[in-house]
Design an enzyme around this catalytic site. Structure first.
Site, PDB file in Angstrom:
ATOM      1  N   GLU A  38       3.105 -10.729  39.345  1.00  0.00           N
ATOM      2  CA  GLU A  38       2.234  -9.640  39.234  1.00  0.00           C
ATOM      3  C   GLU A  38       2.619  -8.410  38.409  1.00  0.00           C
ATOM      4  O   GLU A  38       3.903  -7.992  38.563  1.00  0.00           O
ATOM      5  CB  GLU A  38       1.708  -9.281  40.810  1.00  0.00           C
ATOM      6  CG  GLU A  38       0.487 -10.315  41.259  1.00  0.00           C
ATOM      7  CD  GLU A  38      -0.341  -9.872  42.297  1.00  0.00           C
ATOM      8  OE1 GLU A  38      -0.502  -8.621  42.411  1.00  0.00           O
ATOM      9  OE2 GLU A  38      -0.825 -10.643  43.095  1.00  0.00           O
ATOM     10  N   HIS A 100      -4.149  -4.693  37.960  1.00  0.00           N
ATOM     11  CA  HIS A 100      -3.119  -5.337  38.236  1.00  0.00           C
ATOM     12  C   HIS A 100      -3.776  -6.904  37.926  1.00  0.00           C
ATOM     13  O   HIS A 100      -4.769  -7.092  37.714  1.00  0.00           O
ATOM     14  CB  HIS A 100      -2.819  -5.510  39.698  1.00  0.00           C
ATOM     15  CG  HIS A 100      -3.684  -5.782  40.774  1.00  0.00           C
ATOM     16  ND1 HIS A 100      -4.521  -5.106  41.300  1.00  0.00           N
ATOM     17  CD2 HIS A 100      -3.544  -6.969  41.584  1.00  0.00           C
ATOM     18  CE1 HIS A 100      -5.193  -5.814  42.105  1.00  0.00           C
ATOM     19  NE2 HIS A 100      -4.667  -6.780  42.470  1.00  0.00           N
ATOM     20  N   HIS A 102      -3.470 -11.280  38.984  1.00  0.00           N
ATOM     21  CA  HIS A 102      -3.521 -12.201  40.141  1.00  0.00           C
ATOM     22  C   HIS A 102      -3.144 -13.604  39.363  1.00  0.00           C
ATOM     23  O   HIS A 102      -3.699 -13.827  38.172  1.00  0.00           O
ATOM     24  CB  HIS A 102      -4.867 -12.317  40.762  1.00  0.00           C
ATOM     25  CG  HIS A 102      -5.067 -11.396  41.774  1.00  0.00           C
ATOM     26  ND1 HIS A 102      -6.214 -11.679  42.567  1.00  0.00           N
ATOM     27  CD2 HIS A 102      -4.492 -10.376  42.311  1.00  0.00           C
ATOM     28  CE1 HIS A 102      -6.119 -10.696  43.656  1.00  0.00           C
ATOM     29  NE2 HIS A 102      -5.009  -9.780  43.389  1.00  0.00           N
ATOM     30  N   ASP A 113      -6.278  -5.850  48.361  1.00  0.00           N
ATOM     31  CA  ASP A 113      -6.954  -5.264  47.237  1.00  0.00           C
ATOM     32  C   ASP A 113      -7.719  -4.425  47.900  1.00  0.00           C
ATOM     33  O   ASP A 113      -7.736  -3.015  47.251  1.00  0.00           O
ATOM     34  CB  ASP A 113      -7.326  -5.936  46.387  1.00  0.00           C
ATOM     35  CG  ASP A 113      -6.388  -6.970  45.457  1.00  0.00           C
ATOM     36  OD1 ASP A 113      -5.130  -6.412  45.639  1.00  0.00           O
ATOM     37  OD2 ASP A 113      -6.597  -7.951  45.276  1.00  0.00           O
TER      38      ASP A 113
END
Length: 158
Positions: A38, A100, A102, A113
């Site tokens: 990630e 970010h 996934h 999150d």
């Protein structure tokens, strides 16, 4: 992965524009292999009433913790870049949120999150909602999250 620059709330009263540079950063860090960790960073841009222009997404730094299904952004590096951009723009380009990745085609926010987004939104000095973007292999999840945890979901603008 084709990415869309323009996003709107369902009622089309709020618009978000993602610059080509921002989309370029997202594309570089898509988790398109089993080994890809990630990634994430800050979203910097300008506010125009209810609308946002995201001019830049910071890239991961060597100080960030990057695992297959976990990302922790270190303040080192990202904060300096945000402050430098804010100063250079005389306060018009500012921190608007975070992004970010996934390892999924169409990302869905996890419970972690959501709790992190709520915490970040509650801590904002300007009291604006927190822009949160998750980059998947084939799409984005784009959401403005308020300090109470409620969010406004965005979809590609047609």
């Amino acid at each position: 992965m084709p990415l869309t620059n323009d996003w709107s709330s369902r009622d089309q009263r709020k618009l978000i524009h993602l610059s080509p540079d921002t989309l370029g950063v997202f594309a570089r860090y898509v988790q398109d292999s089993d080994e890809a960790p990630e990634s994430g960073g800050l979203l910097l841009g300008t506010v125009h009433g209810e609308h946002l222009i995201i001019e830049q997404a910071t890239a991961p730094t060597v100080w960030d913790l990057r695992l297959r299904t976990f990302f922790h952004r270190s303040a080192i590096g990202h904060a300096k870049l945000a402050l430098d951009r804010w100063r250079a723009s005389r306060g018009t380009v500012r921190y608007l949120g975070e992004w970010h990745t996934h390892p999924e085609d169409y990302p869905i926010p996890s419970g972690l999150d959501r709790s992190e987004w709520r915490r970040l939104a509650a801590g904002r000095r300007d009291k604006r909602p927190q822009l949160s973007i998750i980059v998947g292999r084939h799409g984005l999840h784009v959401e403005l999250v308020h300090s109470d945890g409620n969010g406004v979901y965005f979809q590609p603008y047609q």
